[in-house]
Design an enzyme around this catalytic site. Structure first.
Site, PDB file in Angstrom:
ATOM      1  N   VAL A 164       8.864  -5.825  -8.128  1.00  0.00           N
ATOM      2  CA  VAL A 164      10.320  -5.691  -8.301  1.00  0.00           C
ATOM      3  C   VAL A 164      10.979  -6.965  -7.781  1.00  0.00           C
ATOM      4  O   VAL A 164      10.928  -7.260  -6.595  1.00  0.00           O
ATOM      5  CB  VAL A 164      10.857  -4.464  -7.541  1.00  0.00           C
ATOM      6  CG1 VAL A 164      12.345  -4.270  -7.836  1.00  0.00           C
ATOM      7  CG2 VAL A 164      10.070  -3.208  -7.904  1.00  0.00           C
TER       8      VAL A 164
ATOM      9  N   ASP B 129     -14.039  -1.098  -0.449  1.00  0.00           N
ATOM     10  CA  ASP B 129     -15.331  -1.318  -1.097  1.00  0.00           C
ATOM     11  C   ASP B 129     -15.170  -1.215  -2.614  1.00  0.00           C
ATOM     12  O   ASP B 129     -14.049  -1.183  -3.132  1.00  0.00           O
ATOM     13  CB  ASP B 129     -16.373  -0.320  -0.573  1.00  0.00           C
ATOM     14  CG  ASP B 129     -15.938   1.138  -0.734  1.00  0.00           C
ATOM     15  OD1 ASP B 129     -15.194   1.435  -1.697  1.00  0.00           O
ATOM     16  OD2 ASP B 129     -16.343   1.980   0.089  1.00  0.00           O
TER      17      ASP B 129
ATOM     18  N   HIS C 120       4.252  -3.343  -4.268  1.00  0.00           N
ATOM     19  CA  HIS C 120       5.553  -2.815  -4.687  1.00  0.00           C
ATOM     20  C   HIS C 120       6.654  -3.859  -4.535  1.00  0.00           C
ATOM     21  O   HIS C 120       7.613  -3.867  -5.307  1.00  0.00           O
ATOM     22  CB  HIS C 120       5.896  -1.556  -3.887  1.00  0.00           C
ATOM     23  CG  HIS C 120       5.195  -0.325  -4.389  1.00  0.00           C
ATOM     24  ND1 HIS C 120       5.761   0.932  -4.361  1.00  0.00           N
ATOM     25  CD2 HIS C 120       3.971  -0.165  -4.947  1.00  0.00           C
ATOM     26  CE1 HIS C 120       4.901   1.813  -4.876  1.00  0.00           C
ATOM     27  NE2 HIS C 120       3.816   1.160  -5.224  1.00  0.00           N
ATOM     28  N   ASP C 121       6.524  -4.731  -3.545  1.00  0.00           N
ATOM     29  CA  ASP C 121       7.506  -5.796  -3.387  1.00  0.00           C
ATOM     30  C   ASP C 121       7.434  -6.766  -4.552  1.00  0.00           C
ATOM     31  O   ASP C 121       8.450  -7.089  -5.184  1.00  0.00           O
ATOM     32  CB  ASP C 121       7.264  -6.539  -2.069  1.00  0.00           C
ATOM     33  CG  ASP C 121       8.282  -7.648  -1.834  1.00  0.00           C
ATOM     34  OD1 ASP C 121       9.474  -7.423  -2.124  1.00  0.00           O
ATOM     35  OD2 ASP C 121       7.891  -8.724  -1.350  1.00  0.00           O
TER      36      ASP C 121
ATOM     37  N   ASN D 193       8.830   4.705  -3.689  1.00  0.00           N
ATOM     38  CA  ASN D 193       8.707   4.032  -2.400  1.00  0.00           C
ATOM     39  C   ASN D 193       8.927   4.951  -1.204  1.00  0.00           C
ATOM     40  O   ASN D 193       8.765   4.521  -0.053  1.00  0.00           O
ATOM     41  CB  ASN D 193       9.681   2.852  -2.319  1.00  0.00           C
ATOM     42  CG  ASN D 193       9.258   1.691  -3.190  1.00  0.00           C
ATOM     43  OD1 ASN D 193       8.067   1.509  -3.453  1.00  0.00           O
ATOM     44  ND2 ASN D 193      10.210   0.907  -3.660  1.00  0.00           N
TER      45      ASN D 193
ATOM     46  N   ARG E 271      -0.163  -1.731  -0.432  1.00  0.00           N
ATOM     47  CA  ARG E 271       0.702  -1.128  -1.457  1.00  0.00           C
ATOM     48  C   ARG E 271       2.133  -1.656  -1.344  1.00  0.00           C
ATOM     49  O   ARG E 271       2.804  -1.904  -2.350  1.00  0.00           O
ATOM     50  CB  ARG E 271       0.672   0.392  -1.300  1.00  0.00           C
ATOM     51  CG  ARG E 271       1.474   1.160  -2.341  1.00  0.00           C
ATOM     52  CD  ARG E 271       1.195   2.658  -2.221  1.00  0.00           C
ATOM     53  NE  ARG E 271       2.043   3.422  -3.120  1.00  0.00           N
ATOM     54  CZ  ARG E 271       2.897   4.377  -2.720  1.00  0.00           C
ATOM     55  NH1 ARG E 271       2.996   4.693  -1.441  1.00  0.00           N
ATOM     56  NH2 ARG E 271       3.639   5.022  -3.601  1.00  0.00           N
TER      57      ARG E 271
ATOM     58  N   HIS F 297      -7.070   0.984  -5.214  1.00  0.00           N
ATOM     59  CA  HIS F 297      -7.115   2.427  -4.965  1.00  0.00           C
ATOM     60  C   HIS F 297      -8.401   2.847  -4.268  1.00  0.00           C
ATOM     61  O   HIS F 297      -8.624   4.038  -4.052  1.00  0.00           O
ATOM     62  CB  HIS F 297      -6.955   3.194  -6.283  1.00  0.00           C
ATOM     63  CG  HIS F 297      -5.568   3.169  -6.821  1.00  0.00           C
ATOM     64  ND1 HIS F 297      -5.226   3.664  -8.072  1.00  0.00           N
ATOM     65  CD2 HIS F 297      -4.398   2.699  -6.297  1.00  0.00           C
ATOM     66  CE1 HIS F 297      -3.932   3.508  -8.279  1.00  0.00           C
ATOM     67  NE2 HIS F 297      -3.416   2.917  -7.217  1.00  0.00           N
TER      68      HIS F 297
END
Length: 328
Positions: A74, A255, A70-71, A98, A66, A196
Protein backbone atom coordinates in the site's frame (compact mmCIF):
# COMPACT_ATOMS: atom_id res chain seq x y z
CA UNK A 1 -9.47 -7.69 -0.40
CA UNK A 2 -9.22 -8.04 -4.14
CA UNK A 3 -12.20 -6.77 -6.10
CA UNK A 4 -11.74 -9.06 -9.07
CA UNK A 5 -12.40 -6.22 -11.54
CA UNK A 6 -9.96 -6.27 -14.44
CA UNK A 7 -8.41 -3.29 -16.19
CA UNK A 8 -8.52 -3.38 -20.00
CA UNK A 9 -5.28 -5.08 -21.02
CA UNK A 10 -3.79 -2.05 -22.79
CA UNK A 11 -4.43 0.16 -19.73
CA UNK A 12 -3.05 -2.51 -17.42
CA UNK A 13 0.23 -2.75 -19.34
CA UNK A 14 0.51 1.05 -19.51
CA UNK A 15 0.08 1.14 -15.73
CA UNK A 16 2.79 -1.50 -15.29
CA UNK A 17 5.15 0.53 -17.50
CA UNK A 18 4.58 3.71 -15.45
CA UNK A 19 5.06 1.80 -12.18
CA UNK A 20 8.32 0.26 -13.41
CA UNK A 21 9.70 3.71 -14.30
CA UNK A 22 8.75 5.03 -10.84
CA UNK A 23 10.14 1.88 -9.20
CA UNK A 24 13.55 2.22 -10.82
CA UNK A 25 13.85 6.01 -10.40
CA UNK A 26 13.13 6.02 -6.66
CA UNK A 27 14.81 2.68 -5.89
CA UNK A 28 18.05 4.25 -7.21
CA UNK A 29 18.03 6.37 -4.03
CA UNK A 30 18.48 3.29 -1.83
CA UNK A 31 21.94 1.95 -1.06
CA UNK A 32 23.73 -0.41 1.30
CA UNK A 33 25.37 1.30 4.27
CA UNK A 34 23.18 4.39 3.82
CA UNK A 35 23.58 5.41 7.50
CA UNK A 36 27.32 4.65 7.64
CA UNK A 37 28.21 8.30 8.34
CA UNK A 38 24.99 9.71 9.84
CA UNK A 39 24.20 6.85 12.25
CA UNK A 40 26.97 4.23 12.05
CA UNK A 41 25.48 1.93 14.71
CA UNK A 42 21.91 2.03 13.37
CA UNK A 43 21.81 -1.50 11.95
CA UNK A 44 23.47 -3.08 15.00
CA UNK A 45 21.09 -1.23 17.35
CA UNK A 46 18.13 -2.48 15.32
CA UNK A 47 19.49 -6.05 15.27
CA UNK A 48 20.22 -6.11 19.01
CA UNK A 49 16.88 -4.65 20.06
CA UNK A 50 14.98 -6.97 17.73
CA UNK A 51 16.97 -9.96 19.00
CA UNK A 52 16.12 -9.15 22.62
CA UNK A 53 12.42 -9.25 21.75
CA UNK A 54 12.35 -12.18 19.30
CA UNK A 55 14.45 -14.37 21.60
CA UNK A 56 11.68 -14.02 24.20
CA UNK A 57 8.74 -14.06 21.76
CA UNK A 58 9.68 -15.85 18.51
CA UNK A 59 6.05 -15.92 17.34
CA UNK A 60 6.35 -12.15 16.70
CA UNK A 61 8.64 -12.79 13.72
CA UNK A 62 5.76 -13.78 11.40
CA UNK A 63 3.62 -10.69 12.19
CA UNK A 64 6.63 -8.40 11.68
CA UNK A 65 7.32 -9.97 8.28
CA UNK A 66 3.64 -9.59 7.42
CA UNK A 67 3.67 -5.95 8.56
CA UNK A 68 6.50 -5.13 6.13
CA UNK A 69 4.61 -6.93 3.35
CA UNK A 70 1.40 -5.00 4.13
CA UNK A 71 3.34 -1.74 4.23
CA UNK A 72 4.97 -2.23 0.83
CA UNK A 73 1.75 -3.28 -0.91
CA UNK A 74 0.00 0.00 0.00
CA UNK A 75 1.72 3.19 -1.24
CA UNK A 76 5.05 1.37 -1.37
CA UNK A 77 7.48 0.75 1.51
CA UNK A 78 6.98 4.11 3.23
CA UNK A 79 5.93 3.13 6.76
CA UNK A 80 2.33 4.21 6.12
CA UNK A 81 0.98 1.05 7.82
CA UNK A 82 2.47 2.31 11.10
CA UNK A 83 0.44 5.53 11.23
CA UNK A 84 -2.47 5.86 13.66
CA UNK A 85 -5.88 7.07 12.57
CA UNK A 86 -6.80 10.66 13.42
CA UNK A 87 -10.08 12.48 14.01
CA UNK A 88 -10.21 13.35 10.31
CA UNK A 89 -8.70 10.22 8.73
CA UNK A 90 -8.92 6.46 9.12
CA UNK A 91 -5.50 4.94 8.43
CA UNK A 92 -4.38 1.63 6.91
CA UNK A 93 -3.83 0.26 10.42
CA UNK A 94 -7.61 0.19 10.98
CA UNK A 95 -8.50 -1.60 7.71
CA UNK A 96 -9.91 -5.09 8.28
CA UNK A 97 -6.88 -6.97 6.81
CA UNK A 98 -4.60 -5.07 9.23
CA UNK A 99 -6.63 -5.47 12.41
CA UNK A 100 -4.80 -8.74 13.08
CA UNK A 101 -1.33 -7.20 12.63
CA UNK A 102 0.88 -7.49 15.72
CA UNK A 103 4.28 -6.16 16.67
CA UNK A 104 3.82 -2.39 16.46
CA UNK A 105 5.38 -2.20 19.94
CA UNK A 106 8.52 -3.83 18.54
CA UNK A 107 8.90 -1.10 15.92
CA UNK A 108 8.30 1.54 18.60
CA UNK A 109 10.92 0.00 20.90
CA UNK A 110 13.49 -0.16 18.11
CA UNK A 111 12.72 3.40 16.99
CA UNK A 112 13.17 4.64 20.56
CA UNK A 113 16.65 3.08 20.78
CA UNK A 114 17.68 4.44 17.40
CA UNK A 115 16.37 7.93 18.20
CA UNK A 116 18.40 7.97 21.41
CA UNK A 117 21.57 7.29 19.41
CA UNK A 118 20.78 9.39 16.31
CA UNK A 119 17.76 11.72 16.64
CA UNK A 120 15.82 12.38 13.44
CA UNK A 121 18.07 10.32 11.13
CA UNK A 122 16.67 6.81 10.58
CA UNK A 123 13.23 6.40 9.02
CA UNK A 124 10.48 4.14 10.35
CA UNK A 125 10.21 2.61 6.87
CA UNK A 126 13.87 1.52 7.00
CA UNK A 127 13.44 0.25 10.55
CA UNK A 128 10.46 -1.88 9.49
CA UNK A 129 12.41 -3.33 6.53
CA UNK A 130 15.35 -4.23 8.79
CA UNK A 131 13.24 -5.61 11.65
CA UNK A 132 11.39 -7.88 9.19
CA UNK A 133 14.71 -9.17 7.80
CA UNK A 134 16.27 -9.62 11.25
CA UNK A 135 13.18 -11.39 12.64
CA UNK A 136 13.15 -13.92 9.79
CA UNK A 137 16.88 -14.54 10.18
CA UNK A 138 16.42 -15.14 13.92
CA UNK A 139 13.95 -18.00 13.33
CA UNK A 140 16.29 -19.92 11.00
CA UNK A 141 15.27 -18.05 7.85
CA UNK A 142 17.57 -16.44 5.27
CA UNK A 143 19.49 -13.20 5.75
CA UNK A 144 19.58 -10.59 3.00
CA UNK A 145 21.25 -7.23 2.55
CA UNK A 146 18.73 -4.38 2.85
CA UNK A 147 19.45 -1.25 0.79
CA UNK A 148 18.43 1.74 2.92
CA UNK A 149 17.43 5.36 2.47
CA UNK A 150 13.62 5.10 2.55
CA UNK A 151 11.76 8.15 3.82
CA UNK A 152 8.48 8.02 5.74
CA UNK A 153 5.19 8.85 4.05
CA UNK A 154 2.71 11.29 5.56
CA UNK A 155 -0.42 9.68 4.11
CA UNK A 156 -2.24 6.52 5.21
CA UNK A 157 -5.76 5.73 3.95
CA UNK A 158 -7.92 2.83 5.13
CA UNK A 159 -9.57 2.17 1.75
CA UNK A 160 -6.22 1.83 0.00
CA UNK A 161 -5.41 -1.14 2.23
CA UNK A 162 -8.69 -2.78 1.25
CA UNK A 163 -7.93 -2.53 -2.47
CA UNK A 164 -4.17 -3.18 -2.47
CA UNK A 165 -3.64 -6.08 -0.07
CA UNK A 166 -3.98 -9.61 -1.45
CA UNK A 167 -7.01 -11.41 -0.03
CA UNK A 168 -6.81 -14.95 1.38
CA UNK A 169 -9.85 -15.62 -0.85
CA UNK A 170 -8.15 -14.42 -4.07
CA UNK A 171 -7.84 -16.56 -7.20
CA UNK A 172 -4.66 -16.85 -9.25
CA UNK A 173 -5.68 -14.20 -11.81
CA UNK A 174 -6.33 -11.64 -9.07
CA UNK A 175 -3.08 -12.48 -7.31
CA UNK A 176 -0.93 -12.24 -10.45
CA UNK A 177 -2.48 -8.93 -11.48
CA UNK A 178 -2.09 -7.42 -8.00
CA UNK A 179 1.54 -8.54 -7.69
CA UNK A 180 2.27 -7.18 -11.18
CA UNK A 181 1.11 -3.71 -10.09
CA UNK A 182 3.82 -3.87 -7.41
CA UNK A 183 6.54 -4.80 -9.90
CA UNK A 184 6.48 -8.46 -8.82
CA UNK A 185 6.23 -11.41 -11.23
CA UNK A 186 4.91 -14.98 -11.00
CA UNK A 187 8.07 -16.25 -9.36
CA UNK A 188 7.90 -13.51 -6.71
CA UNK A 189 4.29 -14.53 -6.03
CA UNK A 190 5.34 -18.17 -5.59
CA UNK A 191 8.30 -17.23 -3.40
CA UNK A 192 6.68 -14.61 -1.17
CA UNK A 193 3.68 -16.90 -0.58
CA UNK A 194 6.26 -19.12 1.13
CA UNK A 195 6.23 -16.62 3.97
CA UNK A 196 3.17 -18.57 5.13
CA UNK A 197 5.63 -21.11 6.48
CA UNK A 198 5.47 -19.09 9.71
CA UNK A 199 2.55 -17.67 11.64
CA UNK A 200 -1.09 -18.36 12.40
CA UNK A 201 -4.52 -17.39 11.09
CA UNK A 202 -7.92 -16.94 12.66
CA UNK A 203 -10.49 -19.46 11.44
CA UNK A 204 -12.41 -16.70 9.63
CA UNK A 205 -9.61 -16.56 7.03
CA UNK A 206 -10.47 -20.01 5.65
CA UNK A 207 -13.66 -21.32 7.33
CA UNK A 208 -15.67 -20.84 4.11
CA UNK A 209 -13.53 -23.65 2.65
CA UNK A 210 -14.73 -25.94 5.43
CA UNK A 211 -18.42 -25.13 5.70
CA UNK A 212 -19.85 -23.01 2.90
CA UNK A 213 -17.57 -22.83 -0.11
CA UNK A 214 -20.18 -22.06 -2.78
CA UNK A 215 -22.98 -20.94 -0.46
CA UNK A 216 -24.54 -24.42 -0.34
CA UNK A 217 -22.98 -25.69 2.88
CA UNK A 218 -20.21 -27.49 0.98
CA UNK A 219 -16.44 -27.82 1.32
CA UNK A 220 -13.70 -26.68 -1.05
CA UNK A 221 -12.98 -29.59 -3.43
CA UNK A 222 -9.43 -28.32 -3.96
CA UNK A 223 -8.53 -29.02 -0.30
CA UNK A 224 -7.43 -32.43 0.97
CA UNK A 225 -10.56 -33.90 2.63
CA UNK A 226 -8.50 -35.37 5.48
CA UNK A 227 -7.11 -31.91 6.22
CA UNK A 228 -10.66 -30.51 6.21
CA UNK A 229 -11.60 -33.02 8.93
CA UNK A 230 -8.66 -31.86 11.09
CA UNK A 231 -9.46 -28.19 10.57
CA UNK A 232 -13.14 -28.72 11.45
CA UNK A 233 -12.01 -30.10 14.80
CA UNK A 234 -10.28 -26.79 15.51
CA UNK A 235 -12.69 -24.36 13.84
CA UNK A 236 -16.40 -24.62 14.53
CA UNK A 237 -18.86 -22.59 12.40
CA UNK A 238 -18.76 -18.92 13.33
CA UNK A 239 -15.48 -19.21 15.29
CA UNK A 240 -13.70 -15.84 15.10
CA UNK A 241 -11.17 -16.29 17.90
CA UNK A 242 -9.30 -19.59 17.45
CA UNK A 243 -5.83 -19.40 15.89
CA UNK A 244 -4.59 -22.15 13.57
CA UNK A 245 -0.99 -22.77 12.51
CA UNK A 246 -0.42 -22.03 8.82
CA UNK A 247 2.42 -24.58 8.74
CA UNK A 248 1.38 -27.23 11.31
CA UNK A 249 4.28 -28.47 13.41
CA UNK A 250 6.82 -25.82 12.43
CA UNK A 251 4.93 -22.52 12.39
CA UNK A 252 7.64 -20.88 14.54
CA UNK A 253 10.47 -21.89 12.18
CA UNK A 254 11.16 -20.44 8.75
CA UNK A 255 11.53 -23.52 6.54
CA UNK A 256 10.39 -24.92 3.18
CA UNK A 257 7.54 -27.08 4.54
CA UNK A 258 4.91 -24.69 3.10
CA UNK A 259 5.49 -26.03 -0.40
CA UNK A 260 5.07 -29.63 0.71
CA UNK A 261 1.72 -28.68 2.24
CA UNK A 262 0.52 -26.80 -0.85
CA UNK A 263 1.58 -29.69 -3.11
CA UNK A 264 -0.50 -32.02 -0.91
CA UNK A 265 -3.50 -29.65 -1.21
CA UNK A 266 -3.10 -28.60 2.41
CA UNK A 267 -2.53 -24.88 1.91
CA UNK A 268 -4.71 -23.08 4.45
CA UNK A 269 -6.07 -20.26 2.27
CA UNK A 270 -7.74 -20.18 -1.13
CA UNK A 271 -4.82 -17.98 -2.19
CA UNK A 272 -2.44 -20.84 -1.26
CA UNK A 273 -4.46 -23.40 -3.23
CA UNK A 274 -4.58 -20.94 -6.15
CA UNK A 275 -0.82 -21.35 -6.69
CA UNK A 276 -1.54 -24.75 -8.28
CA UNK A 277 -3.71 -23.08 -10.94
CA UNK A 278 -0.78 -21.55 -12.83
CA UNK A 279 1.70 -23.78 -14.65
CA UNK A 280 4.82 -21.73 -13.85
CA UNK A 281 3.95 -21.24 -10.19
CA UNK A 282 2.85 -24.86 -9.77
CA UNK A 283 6.20 -26.01 -11.15
CA UNK A 284 8.00 -23.86 -8.56
CA UNK A 285 5.85 -25.29 -5.74
CA UNK A 286 6.59 -28.87 -6.74
CA UNK A 287 10.29 -28.14 -7.26
CA UNK A 288 10.64 -26.82 -3.70
CA UNK A 289 8.47 -29.62 -2.29
CA UNK A 290 10.55 -32.33 -4.00
CA UNK A 291 14.00 -30.84 -3.27
CA UNK A 292 13.44 -29.71 0.34
CA UNK A 293 13.43 -26.08 -0.69
CA UNK A 294 16.70 -26.25 -2.59
CA UNK A 295 16.51 -22.62 -3.79
CA UNK A 296 13.79 -21.21 -1.52
CA UNK A 297 16.02 -19.34 0.96
CA UNK A 298 18.00 -17.65 -1.82
CA UNK A 299 14.84 -16.91 -3.81
CA UNK A 300 13.03 -15.50 -0.78
CA UNK A 301 15.92 -13.17 0.00
CA UNK A 302 15.95 -11.89 -3.61
CA UNK A 303 12.18 -11.32 -3.72
CA UNK A 304 12.23 -9.52 -0.36
CA UNK A 305 14.91 -7.12 -1.62
CA UNK A 306 12.84 -6.55 -4.76
CA UNK A 307 9.62 -5.95 -2.82
CA UNK A 308 11.41 -3.69 -0.34
CA UNK A 309 12.34 -1.27 -3.13
CA UNK A 310 8.79 -0.80 -4.36
CA UNK A 311 7.29 2.70 -4.24
CA UNK A 312 9.89 4.04 -1.82
CA UNK A 313 10.25 7.72 -0.98
CA UNK A 314 13.84 8.98 -1.17
CA UNK A 315 15.83 12.19 -1.16
CA UNK A 316 13.67 15.04 0.07
CA UNK A 317 10.36 13.19 -0.32
CA UNK A 318 8.33 12.44 2.81
CA UNK A 319 9.99 12.92 6.19
CA UNK A 320 11.85 11.13 8.99
CA UNK A 321 9.18 10.61 11.64
CA UNK A 322 10.07 11.20 15.29
CA UNK A 323 7.38 8.69 16.31
CA UNK A 324 6.40 5.95 13.89
CA UNK A 325 2.67 6.19 14.61
CA UNK A 326 2.50 9.97 14.05
CA UNK A 327 3.47 12.39 11.31
CA UNK A 328 5.79 15.14 12.50
Amino acid sequence: MVTGQKLPSFLFFQLILVLQVLYHSNAQGLKLGYYHKTCPNAESIIWNTTHQIISRAPTLAAPLLRMHFHDCFVRGCDGSVLLNSTKTNQSEKDAFPNLSLRGFHVIDAVKSEVEEACPGVVSCADILALVARDSVSMIQGPFWEVPLGRRDGRVSILNEALTNLPSPFANITQLKQLFATKGLNEKDLAVLSGGHTVGTSHCVGFSNRLYNFTGKGDTDPSMDPNYIVKLKQKCKPGDNTTLVEMDPGSFKTFDDNYYTLVAKRRGLFQSDAALLNDAVIKAYVFLQASTHGSTFAKDFAASMVKMGKFGVLTGKQGEIRKHCALVN
